[in-house]
Every structure is written in structure tokens, then in C-alpha cells.
Design an enzyme around this catalytic site. Structure first.
Site, PDB file in Angstrom:
ATOM      1  N   ARG A 172      29.584-105.772 -24.720  1.00  0.00           N
ATOM      2  CA  ARG A 172      30.195-104.922 -23.724  1.00  0.00           C
ATOM      3  C   ARG A 172      29.148-105.678 -22.452  1.00  0.00           C
ATOM      4  O   ARG A 172      30.208-105.473 -20.696  1.00  0.00           O
ATOM      5  CB  ARG A 172      30.015-103.662 -23.375  1.00  0.00           C
ATOM      6  N   ARG A 176      24.320-113.168 -17.631  1.00  0.00           N
ATOM      7  CA  ARG A 176      25.278-114.188 -16.512  1.00  0.00           C
ATOM      8  C   ARG A 176      24.294-115.380 -15.843  1.00  0.00           C
ATOM      9  O   ARG A 176      23.611-114.519 -15.645  1.00  0.00           O
ATOM     10  CB  ARG A 176      25.978-113.412 -15.466  1.00  0.00           C
ATOM     11  N   ARG A 248      29.552 -89.039 -29.825  1.00  0.00           N
ATOM     12  CA  ARG A 248      28.554 -88.654 -28.906  1.00  0.00           C
ATOM     13  C   ARG A 248      28.863 -87.879 -27.422  1.00  0.00           C
ATOM     14  O   ARG A 248      30.197 -88.452 -28.109  1.00  0.00           O
ATOM     15  CB  ARG A 248      28.640 -90.209 -29.010  1.00  0.00           C
ATOM     16  N   ARG A 279      20.690 -92.535 -17.038  1.00  0.00           N
ATOM     17  CA  ARG A 279      21.463 -92.736 -16.741  1.00  0.00           C
ATOM     18  C   ARG A 279      21.316 -91.421 -14.950  1.00  0.00           C
ATOM     19  O   ARG A 279      21.778 -90.552 -15.501  1.00  0.00           O
ATOM     20  CB  ARG A 279      22.775 -93.439 -15.996  1.00  0.00           C
ATOM     21  N   GLU A 300      22.525 -88.172 -16.344  1.00  0.00           N
ATOM     22  CA  GLU A 300      23.756 -87.738 -17.970  1.00  0.00           C
ATOM     23  C   GLU A 300      23.011 -87.632 -18.724  1.00  0.00           C
ATOM     24  O   GLU A 300      21.360 -88.830 -19.141  1.00  0.00           O
ATOM     25  CB  GLU A 300      24.222 -88.926 -17.908  1.00  0.00           C
ATOM     26  N   TYR A 348      36.015 -96.775 -29.062  1.00  0.00           N
ATOM     27  CA  TYR A 348      35.625 -97.579 -27.756  1.00  0.00           C
ATOM     28  C   TYR A 348      36.514 -97.821 -26.581  1.00  0.00           C
ATOM     29  O   TYR A 348      36.395 -99.389 -26.488  1.00  0.00           O
ATOM     30  CB  TYR A 348      34.330 -97.716 -28.263  1.00  0.00           C
ATOM     31  N   ASP A 350      38.575 -99.011 -23.136  1.00  0.00           N
ATOM     32  CA  ASP A 350      38.216 -98.582 -21.387  1.00  0.00           C
ATOM     33  C   ASP A 350      39.552 -98.237 -21.019  1.00  0.00           C
ATOM     34  O   ASP A 350      39.859 -98.383 -21.351  1.00  0.00           O
ATOM     35  CB  ASP A 350      37.765-100.144 -20.897  1.00  0.00           C
TER      36      ASP A 350
HETATM   37  N1  UDP Z   1      23.068-100.485 -22.651  1.00  0.00           N
HETATM   38  C1  UDP Z   1      21.616-100.867 -22.748  1.00  0.00           C
HETATM   39  N2  UDP Z   1      21.161-101.107 -20.802  1.00  0.00           N
HETATM   40  C2  UDP Z   1      21.477-100.158 -20.275  1.00  0.00           C
HETATM   41  C3  UDP Z   1      23.062-100.455 -20.188  1.00  0.00           C
HETATM   42  C4  UDP Z   1      23.609-100.472 -21.772  1.00  0.00           C
HETATM   43  O1  UDP Z   1      21.294-101.051 -23.780  1.00  0.00           O
HETATM   44  O2  UDP Z   1      21.186-100.251 -19.622  1.00  0.00           O
HETATM   45  C5  UDP Z   1      24.328-101.156 -23.380  1.00  0.00           C
HETATM   46  C6  UDP Z   1      23.994 -99.406 -24.935  1.00  0.00           C
HETATM   47  O3  UDP Z   1      23.907 -99.712 -25.473  1.00  0.00           O
HETATM   48  C7  UDP Z   1      25.531 -98.848 -24.689  1.00  0.00           C
HETATM   49  C8  UDP Z   1      26.025-100.050 -23.579  1.00  0.00           C
HETATM   50  O4  UDP Z   1      24.834-101.180 -23.110  1.00  0.00           O
HETATM   51  O5  UDP Z   1      25.095 -98.219 -25.173  1.00  0.00           O
HETATM   52  C9  UDP Z   1      27.264-100.095 -23.669  1.00  0.00           C
HETATM   53  O6  UDP Z   1      27.484-100.062 -22.417  1.00  0.00           O
HETATM   54  P1  UDP Z   1      28.028 -99.504 -20.697  1.00  0.00           P
HETATM   55  O7  UDP Z   1      27.565 -99.366 -19.496  1.00  0.00           O
HETATM   56  O8  UDP Z   1      29.590-100.339 -21.030  1.00  0.00           O
HETATM   57  O9  UDP Z   1      28.393 -97.964 -22.200  1.00  0.00           O
HETATM   58  P2  UDP Z   1      29.251 -97.051 -21.244  1.00  0.00           P
HETATM   59  O10 UDP Z   1      29.302 -97.085 -19.503  1.00  0.00           O
HETATM   60  O11 UDP Z   1      30.559 -96.547 -21.708  1.00  0.00           O
HETATM   61  O12 UDP Z   1      28.464 -95.752 -21.952  1.00  0.00           O
END
Ligand code: UDP
Length: 365
Positions: A172, A176, A248, A279, A300, A348, A350
């Protein structure tokens, strides 16, 4: 004669899109939601002049012109660009993985070729096609970044080891080789000015809505309409008769602070396991709220899902996908009932995927 053409179970983006499109075609619709609010998990609430994303931060992004045009009928979206920060112990990094991240991780990295040299060297340990999240992550960015920015965050987020999780989750995130901190690759990105709730209210304008109404506990609702669009959990619809799917959940801890700017960014990820939350969201940065001496932040915490908690994430590993497939087979045999959204489809998704699916359903129905 039934009272309604459609009963729509759930007023999140899937339900609201269907309600909007089908009512435009002249159908009589009832939308129900078990919560006391519309919008599902995109619901926002204005507190102290700040739109708080009550069920987790949502940043709208899409590359689909039709979906973008469609949402712009209901809200003006700002030009917010998500560029999260990751804090690992006493180190600060930019996300997604890009030249800013690489040059801070490896002190001798200045150019994309320098970064690639490190990544190529580190990914040598993965010899075959990656078969889980750990192998996928190492083959994308190498072990150093995997250990600082992915492993511990992911294990808190999912409550499982990275080598037990599906590889697609980490895909996801873009990788880059430019100095560009934009988290998404999509053509369009933004937050509805005035909050998501207002946007969903506009989608549902003129449509009958009943809140605090739980489809599962009132079986008479099944006979109220000719057709049902169900966006709740697919296993719950079938009374869990094939077993329970895994989800989850999250716990949110909100704080109102008497400071104008707490963390300088909307999203700050904490990627080490000694910090229990994943976060901190500072909501005012999503809409550039100015001249407000207060701020609202949300910690969170991911948690194990138990029955009757809120479902936030589906856990799309092999075991759950197989069970979901069996439920979907049952669902396809339900006459005049259509399943959709993250929970109805056990995916999952978006937000833009959800809207796209709903549009497709309404075209075909
Ligand atoms: N992820 C990570 N470190 C980060 C942010 C994301 O390892 O700092 C990984 C983690 O496995 C997460 C996945 O990337 O579940 C997808 O992150 P995303 O931000 O897309 O998830 P969401 O916002 O849907 O929770």
C-alpha cells in the site's frame, strides 16, 4: 407491496453512495445505521472548531476521474497532501520511503543510485518471490528500514508477526527514488472542507434515515423493502454459522490541548514497540485551521477485536480469505440482498474503492 424499494444497512460511504444513486433513479429508500451518527467510520465531529475524525483519520485519494467528480458534488475538497513523519526511538524520518528517508538512514546516500546500492545489497537475503510481509518489506527497502520503520509498527498494528502477515499490506505504501514525501501516488487527494459528515449528509439529502437501528437484532427489517443493500459484517449477517472472521479494532484517546500546534503535522507514526500507540493524529492540520489557540490530538491504539467492538480492519490472510469466500458464496445465494463495503465484502478497501464498488453495483442492480 413493500414499503420501500431498498433498505440500506449502514450509512458509511458504500451505503450513502448507493442511497444517493438509487434515489436519483426514483427508488424509495430507507437507510438504517446502528450508530447514533451517519457516515460510518468517516464520521467527523466538530469540536472546538476542529473537525475530529472520530473513527480514525481518513484522507481521500483516488486516481479515478469518475469517483473524484462524484465526491466533488457533495463537498469541496482541499489540497491536503499526506506526508507522515515516523519516529523511531530518538530518530525522525519521512514517509513514505523516499530519498529523504534513505539519505537519513544511510549517511552516504545523496542520489537515487546511492540508495539503490544499499537496498540492492540488503535485499540479497530474500532469494525467492516474497511470500509474507517481512520478505516483501525487505525486498522493497532492505532490512535496515524494515527494522526501524516497519517491523515493530506492523506487529503492533496487526498483533501478528510480520512473517505471518500477507505481503500486500506493505505494498500500500509507495517506495520512491525522489525527494517527495507524498504518501499517495494518486492523481487526486484531499479532505472535504467542513468535514466528512457534511459530505455524507449531502449525499443522503432527502433520504429517510433511521439511526440507532440494528439490523441484526430486528429481523422484521428484512421484509420492509424489496431489496436490501447490506454493508455490515458478512459473518454477522449469517449469524456466524461458518465461524467468525477476524478483524482488528482500535482504541482512540482524544486530548484537547491549549497549544496552537502540538506536533507540526497531521500524522506522526511511532514505529518502535516500546510506544504502545501506532500514531498521533493532530486533526487541525487536515484542514489548516488557523487562529485557533487549541488543538485536538488522538492517540491510536490497535487492539484485538472481540465481538461487539467496532471493526476497523479486515485481516485478509489466507485463513480469513478462505472463510470470507465461503460466506460470499452464501451471500451470492441470498435473493435480493447485495453485500458491499469493507465489512460486507471483507476487504481492506480504501474510500475510493468503496465508492467505485457502490457505483458499479448501482449500475448493475
Ligand atoms: N506501515 C509501517 N510503518 C509505518 C506505516 C505503515 O510498517 O510507519 C505498514 C503497516 O504494516 C501498515 C501498512 O503499512 O499496516 C499500511 O499502512 P497505511 O498507512 O496504509 O494503513 P492505514 O492508514 O490503513 O492504517
Amino acid at each position: 407491496m413493500k414499503k420501500y424499494d431498498y433498505l440500506i444497512v449502514g450509512s458509511g460511504l458504500f451505503g450513502a453512495t448507493c442511497a444517493n444513486l438509487l434515489s436519483k433513479k426514483g427508488n424509495k429508500i430507507l437507510v438504517i445505521d446502528k450508530r447514533n451518527n451517519i457516515g460510518g467510520n468517516v464520521y467527523t465531529e466538530n469540536i472546538e472548531g476542529i473537525n475530529v475524525h472520530k473513527y480514525g483519520a481518513h484522507i481521500f485519494h483516488t486516481s479515478d476521474d469518475k469517483v473524484w467528480e462524484y465526491v466533488n458534488n457533495f463537498a469541496k475538497l482541499n489540497r491536503f497532501t499526506n506526508s507522515p513523519i515516523a519516529i523511531y526511538k530518538d530518530e525522525v524520518y519521512n514517509l513514505p520511503f523516499n530519498m529523504n528517508t534513505f539519505s537519513k538512514i544511510w549517511k552516504d546516500v545523496f542520489t537515487p543510485a546511492d540508495a539503490l546500492r544499499h537496498i540492492e545489497e540488503e535485499k540479497q537475503e530474500i532469494k525467492k518471490e516474497p511470500k509474507n510481509l517481512e520478505e516483501q518489506a525487505i525486498s522493497l527497502v532492505g532490512r535496515t528500514i524494515y527494522e526501524k520503520l516497519i517491523k515493530e509498527y506492523t506487529e503492533k498494528q496487526w498483533g501478528k508477526k510480520c512473517n505471518e502477515l500477507p505481503a500486500f499490506i506493505i505494498k500500500r505504501l509507495p517506495v520512491r527514488f525522489t525527494y517527495d514525501n507524498n504518501y499517495f501516488d494518486d492523481k487526486y487527494q484531499g479532505i472535504p472542507i467542513g468535514g466528512y459528515t457534511k459530505m455524507v449528509e449531502n449525499m443522503l439529502e432527502g433520504i429517510e434515515i433511521k439511526l440507532n437501528t440494528d439490523f441484526s437484532s430486528d429481523k422484521s427489517l428484512k421484509n420492509i423493502a424489496n431489496k436490501i443493500i447490506y454493508t455490515g459484517a458478512i459473518d454477522e449477517y449469517f449469524d456466524y454459522k461458518l465461524g467468525e472472521l477476524e478483524y482488528r479494532t482500535l482504541k482512540f484517546e482524544n486530548k484537547i490541548l491549549d497549544v496552537e500546534n502540538y506536533q507540526g503535522n497531521a500524522v506522526v507514526n511511532f514505529t518502535s514497540s516500546n510506544v504502545k500507540y501506532t500514531r498521533i493524529i493532530e486533526h487541525k492540520h487536515f484542514e489548516n485551521v488557523e487562529n485557533n489557540p487549541k488543538t485536538i490530538i488522538t492517540y491510536e491504539y490497535p487492539l484485538k477485536y472481540q465481538k461487539n467492538m467496532e471493526r476497523y480492519y479486515t485481516v485478509n490472510d489466507e485463513k480469513n480469505n478462505l472463510l470470507a469466500k465461503q460466506y460470499k458464496e452464501l451471500a451470492s445465494k441470498e435473493k435480493n440482498v447485495y453485500f458491499g463495503g469493507r465489512l460486507g465484502n471483507y476487504k481492506y478497501y480504501d474510500m475510493d474503492d468503496v465508492i467505485k464498488e457502490a457505483m458499479l453495483l448501482c449500475e448493475n442492480i
